[in-house]
Design an enzyme around this catalytic site. Sequence first.
Site, PDB file in Angstrom:
ATOM      1  N   ARG A 232       1.135  -6.697   2.826  1.00 34.27           N
ATOM      2  CA  ARG A 232       0.642  -6.073   4.056  1.00 34.27           C
ATOM      3  C   ARG A 232       0.732  -7.086   5.194  1.00 34.27           C
ATOM      4  NH1 ARG A 232       1.332  -1.719   2.278  1.00 34.27           N
ATOM      5  NH2 ARG A 232      -0.212  -0.153   1.740  1.00 34.27           N
ATOM      6  N   HIS A 280       9.160  -1.833   6.785  1.00 35.45           N
ATOM      7  CA  HIS A 280       8.273  -1.297   5.750  1.00 35.45           C
ATOM      8  C   HIS A 280       9.025  -0.293   4.870  1.00 35.45           C
ATOM      9  CE1 HIS A 280       3.792  -0.476   4.700  1.00 35.45           C
ATOM     10  NE2 HIS A 280       4.557  -0.230   3.658  1.00 35.45           N
TER      11      HIS A 280
HETATM   12  P1  NDP Z   1      -2.060  -3.477  -8.070  1.00 32.72           P
HETATM   13  O1  NDP Z   1      -3.440  -3.091  -7.716  1.00 32.72           O
HETATM   14  O2  NDP Z   1      -1.419  -2.856  -9.257  1.00 32.72           O
HETATM   15  O3  NDP Z   1      -2.002  -5.072  -8.282  1.00 32.72           O
HETATM   16  C1  NDP Z   1      -2.610  -5.958  -7.394  1.00 32.72           C
HETATM   17  C2  NDP Z   1      -2.409  -7.378  -7.919  1.00 32.72           C
HETATM   18  O4  NDP Z   1      -2.927  -8.286  -6.944  1.00 32.72           O
HETATM   19  C3  NDP Z   1      -3.170  -7.630  -9.224  1.00 32.72           C
HETATM   20  O5  NDP Z   1      -2.401  -8.457 -10.067  1.00 32.72           O
HETATM   21  C4  NDP Z   1      -4.409  -8.375  -8.734  1.00 32.72           C
HETATM   22  O6  NDP Z   1      -4.985  -9.263  -9.670  1.00 32.72           O
HETATM   23  C5  NDP Z   1      -3.841  -9.173  -7.586  1.00 32.72           C
HETATM   24  N1  NDP Z   1      -4.907  -9.574  -6.662  1.00 32.72           N
HETATM   25  C6  NDP Z   1      -5.765  -8.802  -5.966  1.00 32.72           C
HETATM   26  N2  NDP Z   1      -6.635  -9.555  -5.262  1.00 32.72           N
HETATM   27  C7  NDP Z   1      -6.317 -10.846  -5.533  1.00 32.72           C
HETATM   28  C8  NDP Z   1      -6.846 -12.085  -5.131  1.00 32.72           C
HETATM   29  N3  NDP Z   1      -7.891 -12.163  -4.308  1.00 32.72           N
HETATM   30  N4  NDP Z   1      -6.275 -13.205  -5.614  1.00 32.72           N
HETATM   31  C9  NDP Z   1      -5.229 -13.146  -6.476  1.00 32.72           C
HETATM   32  N5  NDP Z   1      -4.673 -11.997  -6.899  1.00 32.72           N
HETATM   33  C10 NDP Z   1      -5.215 -10.851  -6.436  1.00 32.72           C
HETATM   34  O7  NDP Z   1      -1.177  -3.236  -6.774  1.00 32.72           O
HETATM   35  P2  NDP Z   1       0.382  -2.855  -6.676  1.00 32.72           P
HETATM   36  O8  NDP Z   1       1.168  -3.866  -7.412  1.00 32.72           O
HETATM   37  O9  NDP Z   1       0.589  -1.426  -7.007  1.00 32.72           O
HETATM   38  O10 NDP Z   1       0.603  -2.986  -5.093  1.00 32.72           O
HETATM   39  C11 NDP Z   1       0.350  -4.214  -4.430  1.00 32.72           C
HETATM   40  C12 NDP Z   1       0.444  -4.012  -2.926  1.00 32.72           C
HETATM   41  O11 NDP Z   1       1.804  -3.868  -2.528  1.00 32.72           O
HETATM   42  C13 NDP Z   1      -0.212  -2.773  -2.354  1.00 32.72           C
HETATM   43  O12 NDP Z   1      -1.611  -2.915  -2.262  1.00 32.72           O
HETATM   44  C14 NDP Z   1       0.442  -2.660  -1.006  1.00 32.72           C
HETATM   45  O13 NDP Z   1      -0.267  -3.432  -0.064  1.00 32.72           O
HETATM   46  C15 NDP Z   1       1.824  -3.282  -1.229  1.00 32.72           C
HETATM   47  N6  NDP Z   1       2.884  -2.277  -1.190  1.00 32.72           N
HETATM   48  C16 NDP Z   1       3.902  -2.449  -0.298  1.00 32.72           C
HETATM   49  C17 NDP Z   1       4.935  -1.563  -0.254  1.00 32.72           C
HETATM   50  C18 NDP Z   1       6.055  -1.766   0.681  1.00 32.72           C
HETATM   51  O14 NDP Z   1       6.931  -0.888   0.781  1.00 32.72           O
HETATM   52  N7  NDP Z   1       6.123  -2.883   1.382  1.00 32.72           N
HETATM   53  C19 NDP Z   1       4.994  -0.399  -1.151  1.00 32.72           C
HETATM   54  C20 NDP Z   1       3.887  -0.314  -2.041  1.00 32.72           C
HETATM   55  C21 NDP Z   1       2.868  -1.222  -2.052  1.00 32.72           C
HETATM   56  P3  NDP Z   1      -5.540  -8.751 -11.097  1.00 32.72           P
HETATM   57  O15 NDP Z   1      -4.294  -8.440 -11.895  1.00 32.72           O
HETATM   58  O16 NDP Z   1      -6.271  -9.909 -11.620  1.00 32.72           O
HETATM   59  O17 NDP Z   1      -6.379  -7.528 -10.806  1.00 32.72           O
HETATM   60  C1  OXD Z   2       2.276   1.646  -0.239  1.00 32.54           C
HETATM   61  C2  OXD Z   2       3.219   1.345   0.840  1.00 32.54           C
HETATM   62  O1  OXD Z   2       1.148   1.160  -0.237  1.00 32.54           O
HETATM   63  O2  OXD Z   2       4.237   2.059   0.979  1.00 32.54           O
HETATM   64  O3  OXD Z   2       2.675   2.411  -1.152  1.00 32.54           O
HETATM   65  O4  OXD Z   2       3.028   0.368   1.562  1.00 32.54           O
END
Ligand code: NDP
Ligand code: OXD
Length: 317
Positions: A232, A280
């Site tokens: 993000r 994005h």
């Molecule tokens: P998930 O919820 O499946 O995974 C999040 C990961 O981040 C987990 O491994 C979690 O740790 C880790 N995490 C969260 N907080 C912390 C922290 N404070 N310190 C270290 N690690 C942390 O999310 P997704 O993989 O599905 O998606 C991730 C993000 O990608 C979304 O929230 C969104 O912002 C972004 N996104 C962007 C897109 C784009 O097109 N650019 C499309 C889709 C998503 P743990 O495993 O320990 O819980």
């Molecule tokens: C999502 C994104 O969160 O597209 O899926 O950013």
Amino acid sequence: MNAAQTRATIVVSIPNAAKIEWWIAQLAPLLPGWTLRPVDDPGDPDAVSYAVVWRPADGTFTPFPNLKAIVSLGAGIDHVLADRELPSGVPIIRTVGTDLTQRMREYVALHVLRHHREMPAIAANQRRQRWAQQVVPPATRRRVGVMGLGNLGGAAARTLAGLGFETLGWARTQREIEGVITYAGESEFAAFLQRCEILVCLLPLTPATENLLDAALFARLPRGASLINAGRGPHLVEDDLLAALASGQLSHATLDVFRQEPLPEAHPFWRHQQITVTPHVASLIDPESGSRIVAANIREFEAHGEVADLADAARGY
Ligand code: NDP
Ligand code: OXD
């Protein structure tokens, strides 16, 4: 009409009105018996059971006292939690799935390989008709770190490991991924960063991760490292990035997400030689397969009161 039938409306809220109609047209045949309506024309507010949303405005959910769940049209839920009037205790369902994961794997592989093979420098040389050969190490000697090892980060890390990269991963809690050296939490953050020649951010946006990509973090990376941010926009402190690129601490950045989207025309990132901007699109939800996932999640939640991809609002992701 029985009680169940009076609670049978799903509202759709997306900033772009044309897209609302598009999503309604996709979802309606997959959810027989449900009425799908734009959020601005919900009919009886008491009948609204689900809200399918992307970047809802503040107060979007306030009129609906019988909401069973909010469905985020994406993996991130930061855009839902940003609503200052969000009703507490309403479950939030994330939309994730194989297409989204596949697209993110492609994006990360594309841009990691691009940095690894020094394509920005090669492209700049082409613009100057400059033939400059340089041997780069094989992927097996390139260290790539992925921040966030969830659905997307975990899949990206596996893909990078499959390409032969020395792959590192960092998450909040300890994760085991074959072929990936994993680190967890703040105590292991510095050890992770100091090895990342290419750093990929796939974290969710939470109070703990906002502004994490700052000068202090860049200083811990090997000199000349590259950054890919597909998490993000607010993860990144923009001025710190510009300073790190100017000083040579970072060599290049690929950014897919921004504090303000669309990125304003006058923003310095657009014309910066060391920054690649993508709008994005790393893993955009596809309304066709996305609507199948949304509909399946609503059916599952309706039947069992839970789904696999339920977010944890207190945790922020
Ligand atoms: P998930 O919820 O499946 O995974 C999040 C990961 O981040 C987990 O491994 C979690 O740790 C880790 N995490 C969260 N907080 C912390 C922290 N404070 N310190 C270290 N690690 C942390 O999310 P997704 O993989 O599905 O998606 C991730 C993000 O990608 C979304 O929230 C969104 O912002 C972004 N996104 C962007 C897109 C784009 O097109 N650019 C499309 C889709 C998503 P743990 O495993 O320990 O819980
Ligand atoms: C999502 C994104 O969160 O597209 O899926 O950013």
